[in-house]
Scaffold this active site. Structure first.
Site, PDB file in Angstrom:
ATOM      1  N   GLY A   1     -83.615 -29.436  -7.633  1.00  0.00           N
ATOM      2  CA  GLY A   1     -83.302 -30.403  -6.585  1.00  0.00           C
ATOM      3  C   GLY A   1     -84.525 -30.978  -5.910  1.00  0.00           C
TER       4      GLY A   1
ATOM      5  N   GLY B   1     -76.524 -36.099 -13.918  1.00  0.00           N
ATOM      6  CA  GLY B   1     -75.550 -36.982 -14.568  1.00  0.00           C
ATOM      7  C   GLY B   1     -75.370 -36.670 -16.039  1.00  0.00           C
TER       8      GLY B   1
ATOM      9  N   GLN C   1     -73.354 -41.997 -12.162  1.00  0.00           N
ATOM     10  CA  GLN C   1     -74.356 -41.091 -11.591  1.00  0.00           C
ATOM     11  C   GLN C   1     -75.767 -41.587 -11.866  1.00  0.00           C
ATOM     12  OE1 GLN C   1     -74.445 -36.892 -11.229  1.00  0.00           O
ATOM     13  NE2 GLN C   1     -72.229 -36.680 -11.251  1.00  0.00           N
TER      14      GLN C   1
ATOM     15  N   HIS D   1     -78.781 -43.204  -4.963  1.00  0.00           N
ATOM     16  CA  HIS D   1     -79.074 -42.757  -3.596  1.00  0.00           C
ATOM     17  C   HIS D   1     -80.468 -43.217  -3.154  1.00  0.00           C
ATOM     18  CE1 HIS D   1     -81.157 -39.790  -6.036  1.00  0.00           C
ATOM     19  NE2 HIS D   1     -81.914 -39.534  -4.981  1.00  0.00           N
TER      20      HIS D   1
ATOM     21  N   LEU E   1     -82.777 -48.965 -11.523  1.00  0.00           N
ATOM     22  CA  LEU E   1     -83.472 -50.091 -12.170  1.00  0.00           C
ATOM     23  C   LEU E   1     -82.711 -51.397 -11.956  1.00  0.00           C
ATOM     24  CD1 LEU E   1     -86.033 -50.410 -14.030  1.00  0.00           C
ATOM     25  CD2 LEU E   1     -84.372 -50.848 -15.836  1.00  0.00           C
TER      26      LEU E   1
ATOM     27  N   TYR F   1     -69.419 -40.784  -7.400  1.00  0.00           N
ATOM     28  CA  TYR F   1     -69.730 -39.391  -7.717  1.00  0.00           C
ATOM     29  C   TYR F   1     -70.887 -38.849  -6.875  1.00  0.00           C
ATOM     30  CZ  TYR F   1     -68.741 -35.402 -10.628  1.00  0.00           C
ATOM     31  OH  TYR F   1     -68.336 -34.170 -11.058  1.00  0.00           O
TER      32      TYR F   1
ATOM     33  N   CYS G   1     -67.173 -20.106 -12.602  1.00  0.00           N
ATOM     34  CA  CYS G   1     -65.869 -20.752 -12.755  1.00  0.00           C
ATOM     35  C   CYS G   1     -65.270 -20.906 -11.365  1.00  0.00           C
ATOM     36  CB  CYS G   1     -64.940 -19.952 -13.656  1.00  0.00           C
ATOM     37  SG  CYS G   1     -64.436 -18.364 -12.998  1.00  0.00           S
TER      38      CYS G   1
HETATM   39  P1  NAD Z   1     -81.840 -38.608 -12.341  1.00  0.00           P
HETATM   40  O1  NAD Z   1     -82.859 -39.396 -11.605  1.00  0.00           O
HETATM   41  O2  NAD Z   1     -82.255 -37.428 -13.139  1.00  0.00           O
HETATM   42  O3  NAD Z   1     -81.056 -39.597 -13.360  1.00  0.00           O
HETATM   43  C1  NAD Z   1     -80.654 -40.905 -13.031  1.00  0.00           C
HETATM   44  C2  NAD Z   1     -80.476 -41.711 -14.331  1.00  0.00           C
HETATM   45  O4  NAD Z   1     -80.018 -43.024 -13.992  1.00  0.00           O
HETATM   46  C3  NAD Z   1     -81.746 -41.872 -15.130  1.00  0.00           C
HETATM   47  O5  NAD Z   1     -81.539 -41.389 -16.450  1.00  0.00           O
HETATM   48  C4  NAD Z   1     -82.024 -43.372 -15.097  1.00  0.00           C
HETATM   49  O6  NAD Z   1     -82.619 -43.835 -16.288  1.00  0.00           O
HETATM   50  C5  NAD Z   1     -80.638 -43.940 -14.906  1.00  0.00           C
HETATM   51  N1  NAD Z   1     -80.599 -45.292 -14.310  1.00  0.00           N
HETATM   52  C6  NAD Z   1     -81.291 -45.763 -13.238  1.00  0.00           C
HETATM   53  N2  NAD Z   1     -80.946 -47.041 -12.994  1.00  0.00           N
HETATM   54  C7  NAD Z   1     -80.022 -47.387 -13.927  1.00  0.00           C
HETATM   55  C8  NAD Z   1     -79.297 -48.571 -14.179  1.00  0.00           C
HETATM   56  N3  NAD Z   1     -79.435 -49.671 -13.426  1.00  0.00           N
HETATM   57  N4  NAD Z   1     -78.422 -48.581 -15.228  1.00  0.00           N
HETATM   58  C9  NAD Z   1     -78.265 -47.496 -16.015  1.00  0.00           C
HETATM   59  N5  NAD Z   1     -78.954 -46.339 -15.819  1.00  0.00           N
HETATM   60  C10 NAD Z   1     -79.814 -46.294 -14.777  1.00  0.00           C
HETATM   61  O7  NAD Z   1     -80.739 -38.213 -11.258  1.00  0.00           O
HETATM   62  P2  NAD Z   1     -79.630 -37.035 -11.332  1.00  0.00           P
HETATM   63  O8  NAD Z   1     -80.215 -35.748 -10.867  1.00  0.00           O
HETATM   64  O9  NAD Z   1     -78.939 -37.080 -12.648  1.00  0.00           O
HETATM   65  O10 NAD Z   1     -78.636 -37.513 -10.180  1.00  0.00           O
HETATM   66  C11 NAD Z   1     -77.962 -38.763 -10.289  1.00  0.00           C
HETATM   67  C12 NAD Z   1     -77.256 -39.121  -9.004  1.00  0.00           C
HETATM   68  O11 NAD Z   1     -76.112 -38.297  -8.834  1.00  0.00           O
HETATM   69  C13 NAD Z   1     -78.106 -38.923  -7.751  1.00  0.00           C
HETATM   70  O12 NAD Z   1     -77.898 -40.012  -6.879  1.00  0.00           O
HETATM   71  C14 NAD Z   1     -77.594 -37.640  -7.155  1.00  0.00           C
HETATM   72  O13 NAD Z   1     -77.760 -37.597  -5.747  1.00  0.00           O
HETATM   73  C15 NAD Z   1     -76.140 -37.691  -7.549  1.00  0.00           C
HETATM   74  N6  NAD Z   1     -75.550 -36.357  -7.681  1.00  0.00           N
HETATM   75  C16 NAD Z   1     -74.344 -36.127  -7.165  1.00  0.00           C
HETATM   76  C17 NAD Z   1     -73.761 -34.876  -7.310  1.00  0.00           C
HETATM   77  C18 NAD Z   1     -72.426 -34.622  -6.766  1.00  0.00           C
HETATM   78  O14 NAD Z   1     -72.261 -33.892  -5.860  1.00  0.00           O
HETATM   79  N7  NAD Z   1     -71.455 -35.220  -7.337  1.00  0.00           N
HETATM   80  C19 NAD Z   1     -74.396 -33.850  -7.986  1.00  0.00           C
HETATM   81  C20 NAD Z   1     -75.628 -34.129  -8.517  1.00  0.00           C
HETATM   82  C21 NAD Z   1     -76.189 -35.387  -8.382  1.00  0.00           C
END
Ligand code: NAD
Length: 549
Positions: free
Chosen positions: A46, A172, A257, A261, A267, A315, A403
């Protein structure tokens, strides 16, 4: 810097008792290079979530745990041991408070200032409370969300459905496997080919299509044949989602996802991936405007799918808020995932129950998997998860399992595990804990407590009561954290871990903690007016004074 850290394995104690031993092994396990993102910096997961404040603190934690007696409790203040108190055998061996700040000071800049002074650390949820088990946790949470979508809308299975999502990154990337584990077809869009390839390598994603046309053909065929399949496609979601909507592709579920945030990590359309980082650093305001404008297009398409009858949800990445800032007015037409799917589970005291085998022997987890299947034969989704997890999840560090179990279930599982340690069926004790993202242990208005029925989203008494009751009930270590998941100023949450060492005393403690801990979730939701929580309370004997008499 230090040698790579790896927890001891086996049934030989290196401390004065199994509770201390468990805390020590789990602290070290969090920093095992197989588990931690940046172990040299003590960062577990994180972004900056740490297990100890600095190396001197880490060594002091190890030293103190090694010598700690069965009637003593070590106090940890943001990753540093600050005291050892005489207590008693029912008391926790460790009490932790991480990252907490007084309300008006609870901002990232102030936190960073204090961190720089060496006065605090960011503990995330399970990093600073020593019960992180690697990526299995996010996979299971995502699996559970899609299982809940299936239960709500598709008669319990995603077979024959197509899910569209984007963002195949650290968290994601669990989405495609979570969808196929629920029997569905998943199309996932990411701008970065390497992200998709990595997930194919990890077996979280089945294949990457050569083009959008190719992807559509593959997912349509799989959907028609009711065959589980996940397909990745390279593209910008802000272009691909509207394109799919225009083409009329039959999509049943839509989410996202991407790293929305943080507008500097999303992008924008028209920007090359290779130039994004420099551009964002050079012109952050312009980049933010463009990212938000793209998110507005992205979310507009999601609302288009909603209008066409699809199940659509946010999400937990704030894309609705960013799209609104980008000028799109209907961004909040679809809900966040917690109010939509997870809250009904929280009302039942259901949440992420997890355990780890201190022996280090995967056979111990296999035996506990069988015990879970034996205890809850009627729960088909649980059975599917346990079976698939056994096949697909590679352990990181100490073997572990997660689980979701509810009120009246967690205590039964915990007591069974303790009996299995006592009988020798397991080769060493197990620790039983959970994420802080649970039914009664978190106040987080942008996520777990978004849209509470009575408007109590930001009331943070609940996680504090949760920590207090777990302390009073016999947990082995208890923690109170601030800022996990959604950042400083936005959440307060608590954790507990129990140790099943096979003794009668451990059995009594486990029975109480694993009854009272999820009961906090039941009463929190009864208090907020959820009828289903009240039914669970009545059925399981959870007392709620304001509903009595
Ligand atoms: P990460 O930065 O590892 O991955 C984000 C991905 O989005 C990257 O692979 C990037 O290439 C892609 N991306 C960016 N802009 C894009 C676009 N315009 N079109 C397509 N793809 C694009 O982030 P992560 O750790 O996987 O987390 C993703 C998001 O999910 C975060 O905002 C995080 O806060 C949220 N999240 C929510 C929960 C939950 O409680 N549901 C849990 C974990 C993460």
């Amino acid at each position: 810097m230090t040698q790579p850290i790896r927890a001891a394995r086996g049934s030989q104690l290196t401390t004065r008792g199994w509770q201390q031993e468990a805390a020590l092994r789990m602290l070290m396990n969090n920093l095992d290079p197989e588990v931690a993102e940046r172990p040299d910096d003590l960062v577990v997961y994180g972004g900056t979530g740490k297990a100890a404040r600095d190396w001197p603190s880490y060594h002091a934690l190890v030293r103190t745990l090694t010598d700690l007696r069965e009637d003593e409790t070590m106090l940890v203040q943001s990753g540093r041991p600050v005291g050892v108190m005489r207590t008693h055998e029912w008391a926790p061996r460790v009490l932790l408070a991480n990252s907490n700040l007084v309300g008006d000071w609870a901002t990232w800049p102030e936190f960073r200032r204090l961190e720089q002074l060496g006065l605090t650390m960011y503990g995330q949820m399970t990093a600073g409370s020593w019960i992180y088990i690697g990526t299995q946790g996010i996979l299971q949470g995502t699996y559970e969300t899609f299982a809940a979508v299936a239960a709500k809308r598709f008669e319990g299975t995603l077979a024959g459905t197509l899910t569209l999502t984007a963002g195949c990154g650290g968290m994601g990337g669990a989405q495609p496997l979570a969808v196929t584990m629920n029997g569905g077809v998943c199309l996932i869009v990411d701008v970065d080919r390497t992200r998709l390839d990595r997930r194919v390598h990890d077996r979280y994603l089945d294949e990457v299509a050569d083009s959008l046309d190719d992807a559509i053909a593959r997912v349509r065929a799989a959907k028609r044949e009711r065959r589980a399949l996940s397909v990745g496609v390279v593209g910008n979601a802000a272009e691909v989602f509207p394109d799919l909507l225009t083409r009329g592709v039959e999509i049943d579920i839509v989410t996202d996802q991407t790293s929305a945030h943080d507008p500097l990590a999303y992008l924008p359309v028209g920007v090359e991936l290779a130039e994004a980082r420099d551009y964002a650093a050079a012109k952050p305001a312009e980049f933010t405007d463009r990212a938000r404008a793209s998110m507005a297009k992205h979310v507009e398409a999601m609302v288009g799918f909603l209008d066409a009858g699809a199940e659509v949800f946010d999400y937990g990445n704030s894309i609705r808020g960013e799209a609104q800032l980008g000028g799109y007015q209907r961004a909040f037409d679809f809900p966040g995932f917690v109010p939509a799917y997870i809250r009904p589970l929280f009302c039942e005291g259901r949440g992420p129950f997890r355990w780890a085998a201190l022996s280090g022997d995967p056979a111990d987890i296999a035996a506990t998997d069988r015990a879970i299947l034996d205890l809850f034969p009627e729960n088909e989704s649980l059975a599917r998860w346990i079976k698939l997890a056994g096949e697909r999840v590679a352990f990181q560090g100490l073997p572990a399992r997660i689980c979701w179990l509810g009120q009246g279930e967690r205590d039964r599982a915990g007591v069974r595990f303790n009996d299995m340690v006592a009988s020798g069926e397991l080769s060493a004790p197990v620790v039983i804990g959970r994420d802080h993202l649970d039914t009664g242990s978190v106040a987080s208005p942008y996520r777990e407590t978004e849209g509470m029925a009575d408007g109590s989203d930001a009331i943070a008494d609940w996680p504090l009561l949760n920590a207090l009751v777990n302390t009073a009930s016999g947990a082995s270590w208890v923690s109170i954290h601030h800022g996990g998941g959604v950042g400083i100023g936005r959440s307060i949450h608590a954790g507990q871990v129990c140790v099943a060492d096979g003794t009668a005393l451990a059995g009594q403690k486990i029975e109480r903690v694993l009854t009272n801990d999820p009961a906090m979730g039941v009463i929190r939701h009864v208090d907020a007016g959820y009828e289903s929580a009240r039914e669970v309370a009545d059925r399981t004997g959870v007392r709620v004074p304001m509903t009595e008499g």
